[in-house]
Design a protein around this motif. Structure first.
Motif, mmCIF file in Angstrom:
data_model
loop_
_atom_site.group_PDB
_atom_site.id
_atom_site.type_symbol
_atom_site.label_atom_id
_atom_site.label_comp_id
_atom_site.label_asym_id
_atom_site.label_seq_id
_atom_site.Cartn_x
_atom_site.Cartn_y
_atom_site.Cartn_z
ATOM 1 N N ASN A 8 -23.743 27.499 -17.051
ATOM 2 C CA ASN A 8 -24.073 28.611 -17.931
ATOM 3 C C ASN A 8 -23.084 29.752 -17.721
ATOM 4 O OD1 ASN A 8 -26.455 27.501 -19.117
ATOM 5 N ND2 ASN A 8 -27.526 27.891 -17.192
ATOM 6 N N ILE A 9 -22.620 30.329 -18.821
ATOM 7 C CA ILE A 9 -21.750 31.483 -18.739
ATOM 8 C C ILE A 9 -22.575 32.735 -18.988
ATOM 9 C CG2 ILE A 9 -21.059 31.408 -21.185
ATOM 10 C CD1 ILE A 9 -18.201 32.143 -20.138
ATOM 11 N N GLU A 10 -22.338 33.768 -18.216
ATOM 12 C CA GLU A 10 -23.186 34.957 -18.238
ATOM 13 C C GLU A 10 -22.588 36.021 -19.140
ATOM 14 O OE1 GLU A 10 -25.169 38.176 -15.079
ATOM 15 O OE2 GLU A 10 -23.872 36.552 -14.361
ATOM 16 N N ASP A 11 -23.394 36.558 -20.040
ATOM 17 C CA ASP A 11 -22.972 37.621 -20.945
ATOM 18 C C ASP A 11 -22.856 38.939 -20.173
ATOM 19 O OD1 ASP A 11 -22.332 39.051 -23.226
ATOM 20 O OD2 ASP A 11 -24.079 38.383 -24.385
ATOM 21 N N ASP A 32 -21.124 27.949 -25.512
ATOM 22 C CA ASP A 32 -20.619 29.014 -24.641
ATOM 23 C C ASP A 32 -19.496 29.811 -25.298
ATOM 24 O OD1 ASP A 32 -22.332 28.257 -22.633
ATOM 25 O OD2 ASP A 32 -20.839 27.173 -21.460
ATOM 26 N N ALA A 33 -19.011 29.354 -26.450
ATOM 27 C CA ALA A 33 -17.774 29.886 -27.019
ATOM 28 C C ALA A 33 -17.854 31.376 -27.324
ATOM 29 C CB ALA A 33 -17.406 29.110 -28.276
ATOM 30 N N LYS A 34 -18.956 31.837 -27.898
ATOM 31 C CA LYS A 34 -19.033 33.237 -28.324
ATOM 32 C C LYS A 34 -18.944 34.190 -27.141
ATOM 33 C CE LYS A 34 -21.741 36.406 -31.209
ATOM 34 N NZ LYS A 34 -22.945 36.561 -32.058
ATOM 35 N N ILE A 35 -19.740 33.924 -26.099
ATOM 36 C CA ILE A 35 -19.708 34.787 -24.913
ATOM 37 C C ILE A 35 -18.361 34.661 -24.217
ATOM 38 C CG2 ILE A 35 -20.733 35.182 -22.626
ATOM 39 C CD1 ILE A 35 -23.418 34.340 -23.794
ATOM 40 N N ALA A 52 -16.011 41.532 -16.916
ATOM 41 C CA ALA A 52 -15.594 40.306 -17.595
ATOM 42 C C ALA A 52 -14.841 39.392 -16.645
ATOM 43 C CB ALA A 52 -14.722 40.652 -18.799
ATOM 44 N N SER A 53 -13.960 39.965 -15.859
ATOM 45 C CA SER A 53 -13.178 39.179 -14.901
ATOM 46 C C SER A 53 -14.084 38.476 -13.897
ATOM 47 C CB SER A 53 -12.193 40.099 -14.175
ATOM 48 O OG SER A 53 -11.532 39.414 -13.145
ATOM 49 N N ARG A 54 -15.060 39.209 -13.373
ATOM 50 C CA ARG A 54 -15.967 38.637 -12.372
ATOM 51 C C ARG A 54 -16.786 37.490 -12.959
ATOM 52 N NH1 ARG A 54 -18.625 42.743 -11.805
ATOM 53 N NH2 ARG A 54 -20.613 42.238 -12.789
ATOM 54 N N LYS A 55 -17.280 37.666 -14.164
ATOM 55 C CA LYS A 55 -18.153 36.647 -14.748
ATOM 56 C C LYS A 55 -17.363 35.413 -15.187
ATOM 57 C CE LYS A 55 -21.958 39.702 -15.800
ATOM 58 N NZ LYS A 55 -22.751 40.475 -16.770
ATOM 59 N N LEU A 56 -16.147 35.615 -15.690
ATOM 60 C CA LEU A 56 -15.312 34.455 -15.989
ATOM 61 C C LEU A 56 -14.916 33.742 -14.705
ATOM 62 C CD1 LEU A 56 -12.874 35.544 -18.850
ATOM 63 C CD2 LEU A 56 -14.589 33.736 -18.934
ATOM 64 N N GLY A 57 -14.633 34.510 -13.651
ATOM 65 C CA GLY A 57 -14.287 33.903 -12.370
ATOM 66 C C GLY A 57 -15.413 33.049 -11.824
ATOM 67 N N ASP A 58 -16.647 33.567 -11.865
ATOM 68 C CA ASP A 58 -17.804 32.792 -11.390
ATOM 69 C C ASP A 58 -17.950 31.502 -12.184
ATOM 70 O OD1 ASP A 58 -18.346 34.809 -9.589
ATOM 71 O OD2 ASP A 58 -19.942 35.728 -10.788
ATOM 72 N N TYR A 59 -17.741 31.599 -13.494
ATOM 73 C CA TYR A 59 -17.875 30.431 -14.356
ATOM 74 C C TYR A 59 -16.806 29.393 -14.034
ATOM 75 C CZ TYR A 59 -18.273 27.723 -18.705
ATOM 76 O OH TYR A 59 -18.434 26.724 -19.618
ATOM 77 N N ILE A 63 -15.027 28.998 -11.270
ATOM 78 C CA ILE A 63 -15.202 28.406 -9.930
ATOM 79 C C ILE A 63 -16.146 27.212 -10.007
ATOM 80 C CG2 ILE A 63 -16.239 28.798 -7.655
ATOM 81 C CD1 ILE A 63 -15.068 31.668 -7.808
ATOM 82 N N LYS A 64 -17.260 27.387 -10.709
ATOM 83 C CA LYS A 64 -18.216 26.285 -10.855
ATOM 84 C C LYS A 64 -17.635 25.165 -11.723
ATOM 85 C CE LYS A 64 -21.349 29.261 -12.219
ATOM 86 N NZ LYS A 64 -22.602 29.894 -12.729
ATOM 87 N N LEU A 65 -16.869 25.564 -12.752
ATOM 88 C CA LEU A 65 -16.296 24.564 -13.651
ATOM 89 C C LEU A 65 -15.264 23.704 -12.921
ATOM 90 C CD1 LEU A 65 -16.271 23.621 -16.643
ATOM 91 C CD2 LEU A 65 -14.340 25.182 -16.997
ATOM 92 N N VAL A 66 -14.405 24.330 -12.124
ATOM 93 C CA VAL A 66 -13.396 23.583 -11.373
ATOM 94 C C VAL A 66 -14.055 22.618 -10.405
ATOM 95 C CG1 VAL A 66 -11.611 23.808 -9.591
ATOM 96 C CG2 VAL A 66 -11.538 25.276 -11.617
ATOM 97 N N ALA A 67 -15.087 23.069 -9.689
ATOM 98 C CA ALA A 67 -15.790 22.189 -8.750
ATOM 99 C C ALA A 67 -16.417 21.004 -9.486
ATOM 100 C CB ALA A 67 -16.860 22.980 -8.001
#
Length: 415
Positions: free
Chosen positions: A6-9, A177-180, A201-208, A210-214
């Motif tokens: 999940n990507i966070e708005d 997830d595209a819109k957010i 924005a940077s923090r939330k994309l980074g969290d996303y 990190i999980k996506l790469v794993a």
């Protein structure tokens, strides 16, 4: 693929980064008149480009920072081509805050070591193959919503979304997830005037990511994230901070600039219908039309560098530690290199390179993809929208911006 991520708005979901575009990048209809005046006065001017052009200063830079802005073609080429003297440390303060340890913030020997890895993913033969598998399906999806209507806004209905949707497919992101994702990606670029939302924005994309790469390392596919997640440097995976920074920046470097460049290309052709007609009859003219659009009103007017040592540039002494604003948009309209530089002319026979994709070791890593996307977009529009022309009953397109340029609407009729 594995479990759903999940990507966070934004904490305030109503925040709209698109509304800050003018604040961040300026709203000049024609910055080139002032740029030309300054270039005629001298190749270098003391001061930050943003403030010289009447914008807010970059609030991420040190308060005591010293600036020179470079306007002359030869001096722009000298700075961009001499990374030993003029480094990329300048980007640590703005995109470094948003993207992290990006290759755009690096100098040698760190920069070439990591750039080689990322560049493999964007080789011309690789990018060419994406044309049919990634680009064409996006074109069909977007154009199907308006091609039977006889009229459209080619920015709001097409170019604004087109390169971002290609990136979503490159990364194999869930469509929901595209819109957010788009909001967060664009918001990273406002950090120079809005640190709070830029860093959120940077923090939330980074969290996303990190999980996506794993997840992709555990369940790899044939997407770009899987490829980069499994790439190695000296027998080890890419450092996580470098990989995540690249993915953060990719969305803007390959999305925002291509959206702007494609919009400018269409504006140039539609406001010069005889040139549009020439391309309609001879598609071999498309490559030179793209290069002319990039020269004429390239999406990024200014690039940043940092004096790593005392230097002399255009007869001016530049102390070490000075921030250098390299006005590529000025060099691209330098009348000593490009006759009648303010005219959009696809039949131009340029003797000199343009700097829309920069120059030297930091030349844009995605330039081949950008050209493929612009080529296929223009081809699809000419094939699918017969008798394409500006809508005479609606406002003509206006390319606006001081730092980055784009028309916000291109109203057309066809059929």
């Amino acid at each position: 693929m594995g479990a759903k991520l999940n990507i966070e708005d934004f904490d305030d979901p109503s925040f709209d980064p698109f509304l800050e575009d003018a604040l961040m990048f300026g709203d000049h209809l024609d910055p080139y008149a002032k740029i030309a005046e300054m270039r005629r006065q001298g190749s270098l001017h003391k001061g930050e480009y943003r403030t010289l052009m009447g914008l807010y200063a970059d609030i991420t830079k040190p308060a005591d920072a010293q600036y020179y802005s470079v306007f002359g073609y030869d001096e722009v080429a000298q700075v961009l081509g001499d990374p030993a003297t003029y480094g990329n440390h300048a980007y640590d303060y703005n995109i470094g805050i948003s993207f992290g340890q990006s290759i755009s913030t690096m100098d040698a020997p760190e920069h070439p070591r990591f750039r080689r890895i990322f560049q493999k993913a964007f080789l011309p033969q690789t990018v060419a193959a994406w044309g049919e598998t990634l680009v064409d399906p996006v074109l069909r999806d977007l154009m199907s919503s308006f091609e039977g209507r006889g009229e459209a806004d080619l920015v709001q209905e097409f170019t604004l979304h087109y390169p971002f949707h290609i990136i979503y497919r490159q990364l194999a992101l869930p469509p929901e997830d595209a819109k957010i994702f788009h909001k967060l990606a664009i918001a990273q670029t406002v950090v120079s005037v809005d640190i709070e939302h830029g860093t959120e924005a940077s923090r939330k994309l980074g969290d996303y990511f990190i999980k996506l790469v794993a997840e992709r390392r555990a369940n790899p596919g044939d997407d770009l994230v899987s490829s980069l997640a499994l790439a190695e440097v000296d027998g080890e995976y890419l450092p996580e901070n470098v990989l995540i920074s690249f993915l953060r920046q990719l969305v803007n470097a390959a999305g925002d600039t291509t959206y702007r460049g494609t919009s400018v290309l269409l504006t140039g052709l539609l406001t010069n219908p005889e040139q549009l007609e020439a391309i309609r009859n001879d598609r071999s003219l498309i490559p030179q039309a793209i290069e002319e659009a990039l020269r004429w009103d390239g999406p990024v007017l200014m690039q940043s560098r940092y004096a790593r040592a005392d230097a002399v540039l255009g007869g001016v002494n530049i102390p070490a530690g000075t921030f250098i604003d390299v006005v590529a948009g000025s060099a691209n309209r330098d009348e000593s290199k490009f006759p009648d530089p303010d005219a959009f002319n696809i039949f131009r026979k340029p003797q000199h390179r343009h700097f829309a994709f920069s120059f030297g070791p930091h030349v844009c890593i995605g330039q081949h993809l950008a050209r493929v996307e612009m080529t296929r977009a223009l081809t699809a529009i000419l094939d699918g929208l017969p008798n394409l022309r500006l809508d005479p009953d609606k406002p003509a397109p206006q390319v606006r911006g001081t730092m980055m340029r784009v028309p916000h609407s291109i109203h057309v009729k066809f059929g």
